[in-house]
Scaffold this active site. Structure first.
Site, PDB file in Angstrom:
ATOM      1  N   ASP A 256      -5.058   8.730  11.205  1.00 16.19           N
ATOM      2  CA  ASP A 256      -3.714   8.238  11.480  1.00 16.19           C
ATOM      3  C   ASP A 256      -3.137   8.745  12.791  1.00 16.19           C
ATOM      4  OD1 ASP A 256      -2.980   6.561   9.194  1.00 16.19           O
ATOM      5  OD2 ASP A 256      -3.386   8.377   8.048  1.00 16.19           O
TER       6      ASP A 256
ATOM      7  N   GLU B 118       0.852  -1.182   0.000  1.00 15.32           N
ATOM      8  CA  GLU B 118       0.000   0.000   0.000  1.00 15.32           C
ATOM      9  C   GLU B 118       0.889   1.232   0.000  1.00 15.32           C
ATOM     10  OE1 GLU B 118      -2.822  -0.206   3.226  1.00 15.32           O
ATOM     11  OE2 GLU B 118      -3.120  -2.339   2.819  1.00 15.32           O
TER      12      GLU B 118
END
Lengths: 258, 396
Positions: free
Chosen positions: A58, A47
């Site tokens: 995140d 990814e």
């Protein structure tokens, strides 16, 4: 040509290792070397993170790598330029992951066409709502032979999981617990009930577990409950170690797989 | 033209709920329940009583005689600065804390810029005996110290946001991350008309008491409930949303939204989103947003911590694009000038945010027989250090 993600899950039934890295980190030109080195070390899927200034989902590790990457000058056009020609060197499945705003500014149509040209196989945009995808973009993804991978969490109700599964092709990204990326809960992947519940639903798509997977123990636990697992923050921390990119990657991947 | 939110959570093409799956259930729970809960008679009764006896509503609509003389028109100030805790923010936190209780949540989180929303949240949490965590940019903690002290006094935990520009945008990011990490027991009290649907609509409804009162009070004072202009400052835009709300569908009332130009809209140090922004996604909403060509959110600047935000609520993006509201931008210096002007003409020290609205009075060109209502959203106590520095009043 067949989508490489689909082919991967047909060939390999368990223990798949997917690795996330932020493009442009630690150095602007590291994207291709990282991809090739990951493949060499037996990673199954990669990814490639497109850095964003405000990555809501995140934790600190990916936030910081994104900041560095942006400071280094990473942009979507820059990343596409780097990845042009990558398919002459590797056939590993590649997924682009990022937030909606930069993609929207680049233009979704143009973004998907360019991704196809390069040989990208799938896209993850965590803040693109399922309803918007179905209404506006699904046909475009399919035309470009790109998988759209959606996330589910321990709190996603069964009906919505089924809906997501019906619009996904590639795999279902099972977020391991209620958290942003990079949270680690010791060595335990706790949500056994949730993994089993999803496992028993008989989804069309294979499942991959991500968030909080950071070492061999958590990786192998996750692999007991899904086709494989995804490592992001822990890998980015490994890249920040002293030593060459090559050494750091080799050491880290071996520590997971052995 | 419809200026209210539609069934899908949009104002024209702005709004929506662009949230990662981790937040989907929480936002959806709120979306399905907020209107129902707000319509319950017991909810309304409890809220109205608190607004009256605890917050001190209705706030006065004050005819500012000397200010009116100066601009040769009729200026009324809606005195939101007289609310408990010193700003309009508490209208919304009273509503949302009752919402949080109805939804069975035990832990409250909030973001804050100038600290007014943080204080208002910490206040209602103390009142209800709920745990309160406020995220605040490190830069803002520095420049709004009195509000940090008040939050601590009230028992809230103030967590510094240390990423990005260390201001309101980053505090909001941290609050959203907290919510992702604590989806079950936690309620996020957003302080402005920003964020994923239904927040912009819910916050606008809680703030709409401002224009509801203006209508009744102006009617009593002038015989008509419609002024010629309503003027309010806009960061995210909650006080403006409240002051505009009941006038949205009355086109003869001109709405003036005043943004912070910082050092000037062309200086690179500005927060004037309507001038500098393009359509994009921030904090779960499709709206106007200051960003680079590549879609990275840019760091805004304003002397006013409450206006130092790179986006604007989707309602305001729609009001801008449809031309329903007039947008003005006011520099730091113009705002400071307006602070001194109101202080010396009327004996009212306004907050830096509200001073931006006051500074637009000179731009409007109202006629002698026209009526202007300025929403005086907050008082200036929190900004005294800045004022003493800028007006060189230390040691005098």
């Amino acid at each position: 040509m067949e989508n490489r993600i689909k082919a991967l899950f047909e060939q390999k039934l368990q223990g798949l290792l997917s690795v996330y890295f932020t493009a442009g980190y630690p150095n602007l030109e590291d994207s291709v070397p990282i991809i090739l080195e990951l493949e060499k070390n037996g990673v199954d899927l990669i990814e490639v993170g497109m850095p964003f200034s405000d990555p809501l989902a995140d934790g600190p590790t990916i936030q910081q790598s994104s900041e560095v990457a942006l400071r280094n000058g990473m942009t979507i056009p820059k990343l596409f330029e780097q990845l042009k020609g990558i398919r002459q060197h590797t056939q590993i499945p590649l997924v682009l992951m990022g937030y909606l705003n930069p993609v929207m500014q680049y233009g979704m149509d143009r973004f998907l066409q360019k991704a196809k040209e390069i040989g990208i196989d799938g896209i993850i945009l965590p803040d693109l709502p399922l309803s918007d995808y179905v209404r506006e973009y699904k046909a475009m993804f399919e035309q470009n032979n790109l998988s759209k991978i959606f996330l589910i969490t321990p709190h996603t109700p069964e009906q919505r999981i089924r809906e997501i599964d019906s619009h996904t092709n590639g795999f279902v990204y099972m977020v391991s617990s209620a958290s942003v990326t990079g949270s680690t809960n010791g060595n335990a992947v706790v949500n056994t009930d949730y993994f089993e519940r999803v496992g028993q639903m008989g989804l069309r798509n294979p499942g991959m577990i991500g968030f909080g997977i950071h070492n061999r123990d958590t990786f192998s636990q996750a692999c007991n409950h899904a086709r494989g697992a995804i490592i992001g923050s822990a890998f980015i921390k490994a890249l920040a170690q002293e030593g060459s990119l090559q050494q750091n990657i080799q050491t880290f991947i071996q520590s997971i797989k052995q | 033209m419809n200026y209210n939110v539609d069934d899908n959570g949009f104002y024209g093409k702005f709004g929506g709920a662009y949230v990662p799956e981790m937040l989907y259930q929480n936002v959806e729970e709120l979306r399905q329940n907020y209107l129902k809960i707000m319509a319950e008679p017991e909810f309304q009764e409890e809220m109205q009583l608190l607004l009256k006896d605890y917050v001190g509503r209705p706030t006065p609509l004050y005819f500012a005689k000397r200010l009116s003389e100066k601009y040769n028109t009729n200026i009324y100030l809606k005195r939101e600065d007289l609310n408990h805790t010193g700003a309009h923010k508490i209208n919304n936190t009273v509503g949302q804390i009752l919402m949080a209780k109805r939804l069975g949540k035990k832990r409250i989180i909030a973001e804050t810029g100038a600290g007014q929303h943080g204080v208002a949240t910490a206040t209602v949490c103390a009142l209800m005996g709920l745990e309160c965590i406020v995220y605040m940019g490190e830069v803002d903690i520095e420049r709004q110290a009195p509000n940090v002290a008040r939050m601590k006094m009230l028992g809230a935990t103030v967590v510094p946001a240390t990423s990005g520009s260390k201001t309101l945008k980053d505090a909001t990011n941290e609050a959203i991350r907290d919510w992702i990490n604590n989806p079950e027991d936690t309620y996020y009290i957003i302080g402005s008309v920003v964020g994923p649907h239904p927040y912009p609509d819910m916050v606008a409804r809680f703030q709409s008491v401002i224009s509801e009162e203006i209508k009744a009070q102006l009617k009593e004072k002038t015989g008509t409930e419609n002024p010629d202009y309503v003027v309010a400052c806009v960061g995210g835009g909650s006080n403006a949303a409240g002051a505009f709300y009941h006038y949205l569908d009355t086109p003869e009332v001109k709405l003036v939204a005043v943004e912070a130009a910082g050092l000037g809209v062309d200086s690179g140090e500005s927060a004037a989103t309507s001038v500098l922004g393009r359509e994009g996604i921030i904090h779960g909403s499709r709206t106007l947003l200051m960003q680079t060509e590549d879609g990275q959110v840019t760091e805004p600047y304003s002397i006013s911590a409450g206006l130092d935000y790179p986006g604007v609520g989707p309602l305001h993006a729609h009001l801008h694009q449809s031309g329903r509201a007039i947008f003005e931008s006011i520099t730091d210096d113009e705002a400071l000038q307006a602070v001194l002007e109101l202080t010396r003409l009327e004996g009212i020290i306004p907050a830096l945010e509200s001073a931006h609205a006051l500074a637009a009075l000179g731009r409007i060109g109202a006629k002698p027989d026209e009526v202007i209502v300025v929403n005086l959203s907050g008082r200036g106590d929190k900004d005294l250090t800045t004022y003493l520095d800028r007006f060189e009043l230390h040691g005098k």
